[in-house]
Structures are given as C-alpha cells and as structure tokens.
Design an enzyme around this catalytic site. Structure first.
Site, mmCIF file in Angstrom:
data_model
loop_
_atom_site.group_PDB
_atom_site.id
_atom_site.type_symbol
_atom_site.label_atom_id
_atom_site.label_comp_id
_atom_site.label_asym_id
_atom_site.label_seq_id
_atom_site.Cartn_x
_atom_site.Cartn_y
_atom_site.Cartn_z
ATOM 1 N N GLY A 72 0.790 -1.224 0.000
ATOM 2 C CA GLY A 72 0.000 0.000 0.000
ATOM 3 C C GLY A 72 0.820 1.271 0.000
ATOM 4 O O GLY A 72 0.463 2.264 -0.642
ATOM 5 N N THR A 73 1.930 1.278 0.715
ATOM 6 C CA THR A 73 2.761 2.480 0.789
ATOM 7 C C THR A 73 3.320 2.847 -0.575
ATOM 8 O O THR A 73 3.266 4.005 -1.007
ATOM 9 C CB THR A 73 3.903 2.292 1.803
ATOM 10 O OG1 THR A 73 3.341 2.202 3.117
ATOM 11 C CG2 THR A 73 4.882 3.457 1.767
ATOM 12 N N ASN A 154 -7.987 3.956 8.849
ATOM 13 C CA ASN A 154 -7.364 2.768 9.429
ATOM 14 C C ASN A 154 -7.281 2.803 10.948
ATOM 15 O O ASN A 154 -6.988 1.780 11.573
ATOM 16 C CB ASN A 154 -5.958 2.568 8.846
ATOM 17 C CG ASN A 154 -5.043 3.745 9.138
ATOM 18 O OD1 ASN A 154 -5.434 4.901 8.982
ATOM 19 N ND2 ASN A 154 -3.827 3.466 9.562
ATOM 20 N N GLN A 182 -7.665 -0.019 3.823
ATOM 21 C CA GLN A 182 -8.415 -0.590 4.948
ATOM 22 C C GLN A 182 -9.841 -0.961 4.552
ATOM 23 O O GLN A 182 -10.504 -1.735 5.238
ATOM 24 C CB GLN A 182 -8.452 0.402 6.117
ATOM 25 C CG GLN A 182 -8.620 -0.231 7.483
ATOM 26 C CD GLN A 182 -7.477 -1.159 7.862
ATOM 27 O OE1 GLN A 182 -7.698 -2.328 8.156
ATOM 28 N NE2 GLN A 182 -6.261 -0.645 7.855
ATOM 29 N N SER A 202 -3.584 -3.446 -0.294
ATOM 30 C CA SER A 202 -2.459 -4.214 0.221
ATOM 31 C C SER A 202 -2.957 -5.561 0.717
ATOM 32 O O SER A 202 -3.898 -5.643 1.508
ATOM 33 C CB SER A 202 -1.781 -3.443 1.365
ATOM 34 O OG SER A 202 -0.605 -4.090 1.775
ATOM 35 N N ALA A 203 -2.307 -6.648 0.272
ATOM 36 C CA ALA A 203 -2.810 -8.003 0.513
ATOM 37 C C ALA A 203 -2.853 -8.390 1.980
ATOM 38 O O ALA A 203 -3.728 -9.143 2.404
ATOM 39 C CB ALA A 203 -1.956 -9.013 -0.259
ATOM 40 N N HIS A 204 -1.918 -7.891 2.778
ATOM 41 C CA HIS A 204 -1.877 -8.346 4.169
ATOM 42 C C HIS A 204 -2.973 -7.729 5.043
ATOM 43 O O HIS A 204 -3.078 -8.036 6.225
ATOM 44 C CB HIS A 204 -0.493 -8.114 4.788
ATOM 45 C CG HIS A 204 -0.180 -6.686 5.133
ATOM 46 N ND1 HIS A 204 -0.155 -6.225 6.423
ATOM 47 C CD2 HIS A 204 0.134 -5.625 4.348
ATOM 48 C CE1 HIS A 204 0.167 -4.945 6.428
ATOM 49 N NE2 HIS A 204 0.336 -4.561 5.183
ATOM 50 N N THR A 242 11.054 -7.578 -12.082
ATOM 51 C CA THR A 242 10.385 -8.882 -12.159
ATOM 52 C C THR A 242 9.269 -8.973 -11.123
ATOM 53 O O THR A 242 9.482 -8.696 -9.944
ATOM 54 C CB THR A 242 11.401 -10.015 -11.920
ATOM 55 O OG1 THR A 242 12.455 -9.894 -12.883
ATOM 56 C CG2 THR A 242 10.740 -11.376 -12.058
ATOM 57 N N CYS A 333 2.522 2.190 11.558
ATOM 58 C CA CYS A 333 3.530 3.069 10.954
ATOM 59 C C CYS A 333 3.900 4.239 11.869
ATOM 60 O O CYS A 333 4.882 4.933 11.628
ATOM 61 C CB CYS A 333 3.025 3.594 9.607
ATOM 62 S SG CYS A 333 2.865 2.276 8.374
#
Length: 384
Positions: A72-73, A154, A182, A202-204, A242, A333
C-alpha cells in the site's frame, strides 16, 4: 496461556488456503513472467495474468487497470508522485487524518516541486467539513487539483461520504485518489459504480501475504503516466522489475476467498464489534469512542477505537500483551507515538488522562477474544 490477536488493521493472519497456493507456486513455477520465448516464462506470465483478471473481476475493474506493487505504501507513493510529475497536478487537497504514506509523500512533493497543499477541516468525530472542501477547491480552481482521501480510516474506522467527495471533484474538475487499503477486505468494492480515478490496496490487510499490493488506475490515465520505477517493461511500463509472482498469486487467492463469502464475513465483524461495545460499556460506563468507530453505518465493521481512562503509561500496551491481548494505539507506521489521527480529534486534556486503544477484528476472532480483552483491562484497572 490464552491469547487474543486484535490488531488485524495492522496485519491480518494469512489464510492456510493462501499459503498453499503460494507454496505450490514457489515449488513448481521457475520461469520469469517476462521470458515469454519459452514455456517456463509463458506459464509464469499466464498465472500472473490470470491473477490480475481474478482481482479485477472481484472489484469490477478492467485487468489493465490493475498495477502490482510491493504494498500500500508504494501504491500511494506511485499515485501521488505520478499525479504531480506526469498529470500536471499543482495542488493537493487532503486531510490530516490520512495515513503517513500519504501525508509524508505530500509533504515531500510540496517541498520538492512547490505543490500547494490544503487540509480539509474535520470535526471532533473525524468527519470532513464539505463546505470547507468546496471553498478550498474553488480557491484553487485554476490549478489542476488531486483530492486524496482514504475511504475507510485505518485508526478510527470512519467511512468517507464518498458521494459528496465525488460530486465536488467532478464539479471542480479534480482528480480523486482514495487510499482504500483498509476498505478492501472489510466491505465489497465496485469500481464500475465508484468514480475513483485511483485506488490502492495491500494483501496483508485481507488475509494475504505481506509485501504485495496493487494500485487501480483508470484506463485513460495509463498512457499519460511515465514509469514510476525504470528499467523494464513490466506492469504496462509503469513499474519495472520482475513481478513477485507467488505474492501476486497469494493476493489473488486471498481476495477471491473473501469475495466468495463476503456477506457472512461482514456479518461476523459487525456482531463482534457490537458485542465488544456492549462489554466495554459494562466496565467503562462513560467510555469515549474515537471518531465514528462505534457507529455501525458510518464506520467499517472491523475497527473500534476508544479512550481507556488511566494515567499516561507507556507500558500500557505491553501489560496487555503480557496478559495475552494484542491491540494497538493506532497505525503501526506511527510506532511508539500517539497517532496523529487521535491527536487531531482529541484534546490534550483527554489524552493526558487516557490511553487510546484500537481494537481491530478479523475472521479468526471469536467472542472469547473480547472476553479476554475485557478481563485484562479490568486487571490493569485493579493494579492501578
């Protein structure tokens, strides 16, 4: 010892199904997705593009509008910097409640490129003043403007009144970027009906792996945007390097699984949140909830933020952890600092008498986790 992980807004545990497809990819996929001269590379390319199609299908976007990033960042950085360097943006309109990846990037752009920046006023609940927003847009009507506002906060969970933002952006011909990091994973999103120019994920945050995310960019902007990372032709020439194939596969699978049962997921989060509010009120009669996190219709179902009445204690969260409860004071963060979001909407007087607590629920939580939290808070109160 019993443990309760209640910091899902920072990072969700990865699902076992996601781990399985990632491990399978690591074991059997050896080719580089850009090496299409042979079958190994073409197989990798095929799996990567199938993942992109799956993600686009779930959020109702075109596959070509999905650009993979490291998270995300980076996604927020890509949009903000490209808007200034490639799209002619001279003015950015945002709020002081945004994530640091947005605020610090905007500050950097304002210094390096003399971009003018305005912050929309917010009230004590973290709601935007739309009259002020219109005034600021009107004041800068001759500058190309980017509005950058997160869809779901968030830290306090507030949902953006998206229709009002879109209306004003269209009225004053401003671009609109929304940090949806979020939001995606907590509420279904439909890019066909939402008038975002740019969005990030963001996947996490939705039970996928760390270190992988994506940015949504409307088709008509792609040709105008120059490479954000140079040195290759990957990701439509915008982000060279890649691709993280196994991470992308994990992201795609995590999102697919969530969308396959989103209704029940949202229902569970709402029930956990309602139960938590009820239990907290029993031990803190005059509890103060931050923002609109207590409001079921105006916040995401997974976040609850409140002020716990106790003297300032930098070991407060550590004590909870020792009792098996993982919560946070806000965004990870911010590390050890009191969140800029909480400081923006809470008086210094209150902050000196309380500790902010962000509880964020996830699919693996149960009511017994909330019971453990309540018990730990009661124990801390007795010690005090």
């Amino acid at each position: 010892m019993k443990r309760a992980y209640l910091d899902n807004a920072a990072s969700t545990p990865i699902r076992k199904e996601v781990v399985k497809v990632m491990v399978n990819t690591l074991k059997h996929l050896s080719g580089n997705p850009s090496s299409v001269q042979h079958s190994y590379g073409r197989e990798a390319r095929s799996i990567l593009e199938e993942s992109r199609i799956c993600i686009a299908k779930n959020i109702k976007a075109s596959p070509s509008e999905i650009i993979f990033t490291s998270g995300g960042t980076e996604a927020n950085n890509l949009i903000l910097k490209s808007s200034v360097l490639d799209l002619g943006v001279k003015h950015i309109l945002t709020s002081k409640l945004e994530h640091t990846s947005v605020l610090e990037t905007i500050l950097d752009l304002s210094i390096r490129y003399k971009i003018s920046v305005d912050f929309i006023s917010v009230n004590e609940k973290g709601s935007l003043d739309f009259n002020n927003m219109e005034e600021l847009l009107k004041k800068n009507i001759y500058k190309k403007t980017l509005v950058s506002l997160m869809y779901a906060n968030n830290e306090i969970g507030n949902l953006l009144e998206i229709d009002k933002v879109v209306f004003l952006c269209k009225k004053y011909n401003a671009y609109f970027h929304s940090d949806t990091i979020q939001f995606i994973g907590n509420i279904p999103i439909d890019m066909e009906t939402l008038s975002f120019d740019f969005a990030t994920a963001s996947a996490h945050k939705f039970y996928g792996p760390k270190g992988i995310g994506f940015v949504f960019i409307r088709k008509h902007f792609l040709k105008k945007m120059k490479p954000f990372i140079t040195g290759g032709i990957q990701e439509y020439g915008i982000r060279s390097g890649t691709e993280n194939t196994y991470g992308i596969v994990g992201l795609s699978e995590a999102l697919r699984l969530l969308y396959s049962d989103f209704k029940n997921h949202v229902k569970k989060m709402k029930n956990l949140k309602s139960y938590c509010i009820s239990e907290l009120k029993k031990i803190i009669p005059n509890i103060i909830f931050n923002g609109l996190s207590y409001h079921s219709d105006k916040s995401i179902p997974s976040v609850l933020n409140f002020l716990y009445p106790t003297k300032k204690d930098h070991l407060f969260y550590f004590h909870l952890d020792l009792m098996g409860v993982a919560v946070s004071k806000g965004s990870s963060c911010n590390r050890n600092k009191i969140s800029h979001v909480i400081q923006s909407i809470t008086s210094e007087y209150l902050l000196n008498k309380t500790m902010p607590v962000r509880i964020s629920f996830g699919m693996f939580n149960k009511k017994k986790d909330i019971d453990l939290l309540v018990k730990a808070l009661q124990m801390i109160k007795k010690v005090k």
